[in-house]
Design a protein around this motif. Structure first.
Motif, mmCIF file in Angstrom:
data_model
loop_
_atom_site.group_PDB
_atom_site.id
_atom_site.type_symbol
_atom_site.label_atom_id
_atom_site.label_comp_id
_atom_site.label_asym_id
_atom_site.label_seq_id
_atom_site.Cartn_x
_atom_site.Cartn_y
_atom_site.Cartn_z
ATOM 1 N N LYS A 81 8.176 -2.541 -6.765
ATOM 2 C CA LYS A 81 9.214 -3.096 -5.906
ATOM 3 C C LYS A 81 10.112 -2.009 -5.319
ATOM 4 O O LYS A 81 10.511 -1.076 -6.004
ATOM 5 N N LEU A 82 10.388 -2.151 -4.018
ATOM 6 C CA LEU A 82 11.386 -1.353 -3.320
ATOM 7 C C LEU A 82 12.584 -2.228 -2.996
ATOM 8 O O LEU A 82 12.453 -3.456 -2.888
ATOM 9 N N LEU A 83 13.738 -1.609 -2.820
ATOM 10 C CA LEU A 83 14.905 -2.310 -2.314
ATOM 11 C C LEU A 83 15.094 -1.903 -0.857
ATOM 12 O O LEU A 83 15.195 -0.718 -0.544
ATOM 13 N N SER A 143 0.847 -1.196 0.000
ATOM 14 C CA SER A 143 0.000 0.000 0.000
ATOM 15 C C SER A 143 0.877 1.238 0.000
ATOM 16 O O SER A 143 2.050 1.190 0.387
ATOM 17 N N ASN A 144 0.296 2.350 -0.427
ATOM 18 C CA ASN A 144 0.997 3.642 -0.427
ATOM 19 C C ASN A 144 -0.070 4.717 -0.255
ATOM 20 O O ASN A 144 -0.815 5.029 -1.176
ATOM 21 N N VAL A 161 3.041 13.816 2.300
ATOM 22 C CA VAL A 161 3.536 12.858 3.298
ATOM 23 C C VAL A 161 2.838 11.524 3.098
ATOM 24 O O VAL A 161 1.608 11.459 3.044
ATOM 25 N N HIS A 162 3.619 10.467 2.982
ATOM 26 C CA HIS A 162 3.088 9.143 2.661
ATOM 27 C C HIS A 162 3.480 8.117 3.712
ATOM 28 O O HIS A 162 4.489 8.257 4.406
ATOM 29 N N VAL A 163 2.662 7.063 3.784
ATOM 30 C CA VAL A 163 3.021 5.839 4.491
ATOM 31 C C VAL A 163 2.977 4.715 3.469
ATOM 32 O O VAL A 163 1.937 4.449 2.858
ATOM 33 N N ILE A 164 4.126 4.080 3.256
ATOM 34 C CA ILE A 164 4.235 2.996 2.292
ATOM 35 C C ILE A 164 4.484 1.703 3.064
ATOM 36 O O ILE A 164 5.105 1.727 4.137
ATOM 37 N N SER A 165 3.971 0.577 2.567
ATOM 38 C CA SER A 165 4.112 -0.668 3.317
ATOM 39 C C SER A 165 4.507 -1.827 2.421
ATOM 40 O O SER A 165 4.252 -1.827 1.214
ATOM 41 N N PHE A 166 5.141 -2.814 3.052
ATOM 42 C CA PHE A 166 5.481 -4.070 2.392
ATOM 43 C C PHE A 166 5.416 -5.183 3.426
ATOM 44 O O PHE A 166 5.351 -4.928 4.635
ATOM 45 N N PHE A 197 5.698 -0.568 7.864
ATOM 46 C CA PHE A 197 5.271 0.742 7.382
ATOM 47 C C PHE A 197 6.426 1.735 7.490
ATOM 48 O O PHE A 197 7.153 1.743 8.478
ATOM 49 N N ILE A 198 6.567 2.557 6.455
ATOM 50 C CA ILE A 198 7.596 3.590 6.405
ATOM 51 C C ILE A 198 6.917 4.931 6.161
ATOM 52 O O ILE A 198 6.143 5.088 5.211
#
Length: 222
Positions: A91-93, A18-19, A26-31, A68-69
């Motif tokens: 994809k994130l690294l 999610s993003n 300002v965002h919260v991104i998750s994996f 969550f970031i």
């Protein structure tokens, strides 16, 4: 003299789940979480192997299924505009978590500005808000990220300071003004997370007011 070369931690691919934009820019991104971590630790994040990764505090609880970031988009930057545009499946690294900005059960004050709230939110989500006081300073009222949950968890020990807008439940001015006006600071641990200038100002203020250097722990973001 031979200098050892700094070894960067390896990065692993993570699929975005999610993003969400929680405030303008300002965002919260998750994996998916596939590692253990201590609340307050950080990860390095990148989008390719050609550009250096950046360091971000984890802001989720350490028992949650997702990581969550919290980040704000820097329009002149490389990484955050790309992160802000990501959608589920991209994809994130991400590195494995590391860092020593972690606390225990002892009484402590948590002091944050802006997105520096992330490690303390992780600590709250991980179930360690007892004997803690959280002081969050921002410029505008919409920058009190996660405020409903933090207020529910911490009650009167959740202090909001706002320098450019006012509200009946918010203390006017910066965090440093609030700390200066307290009659006596307790002899406990102080955790500070924010931009370099803020961290230095708060650290110096605490020392001037009698807090020992070894009781101050800081995490700087850029």
């Amino acid at each position: 003299m031979v200098h050892s070369r700094k070894i960067e931690p390896p990065l692993f691919e993570q699929l975005i789940i999610s993003n969400e934009e929680i405030s303008p820019g300002v965002h919260v991104i998750s994996f998916q979480r596939d590692f253990e971590f201590l609340p307050g630790q950080v990860v390095k994040i990148g989008v390719d192997s050609e550009h250096p990764p950046r360091i971000y505090s984890i802001c989720s609880g350490n028992q949650e299924n997702e990581v969550f970031i919290l980040f704000n988009i820097k329009e002149d930057g490389f990484l955050t505009p790309k992160m802000g545009a990501m959608i589920p499946g991209d994809k994130l690294l991400v590195s494995k978590p590391y860092g020593s900005f972690v606390g225990g059960d002892e009484p402590a004050w948590w002091i944050a500005t802006g997105t520096g709230i992330a490690p303390f939110y992780s600590m709250v989500r991980s179930g360690s808000p007892e004997n803690k006081k959280l002081i969050h300073g921002v410029a505008y009222l919409n920058q009190f990220y996660f405020e409903d949950e933090l207020e529910w968890a911490l009650g009167e020990n959740y202090v909001r300071c706002c320098s450019r807008e006012s509200s009946c439940s918010v203390i006017p001015g910066r965090v440093t003004k609030y700390l200066t006006e307290i009659d006596r600071l307790p002899d406990i641990k102080y955790y500070i997370c924010g931009k370099p200038l803020m961290v230095v100002e708060v650290r110096d203020l605490l020392i001037e007011r009698g807090v020992s250097f070894e009781n101050i722990l800081a995490e700087i973001y850029f």
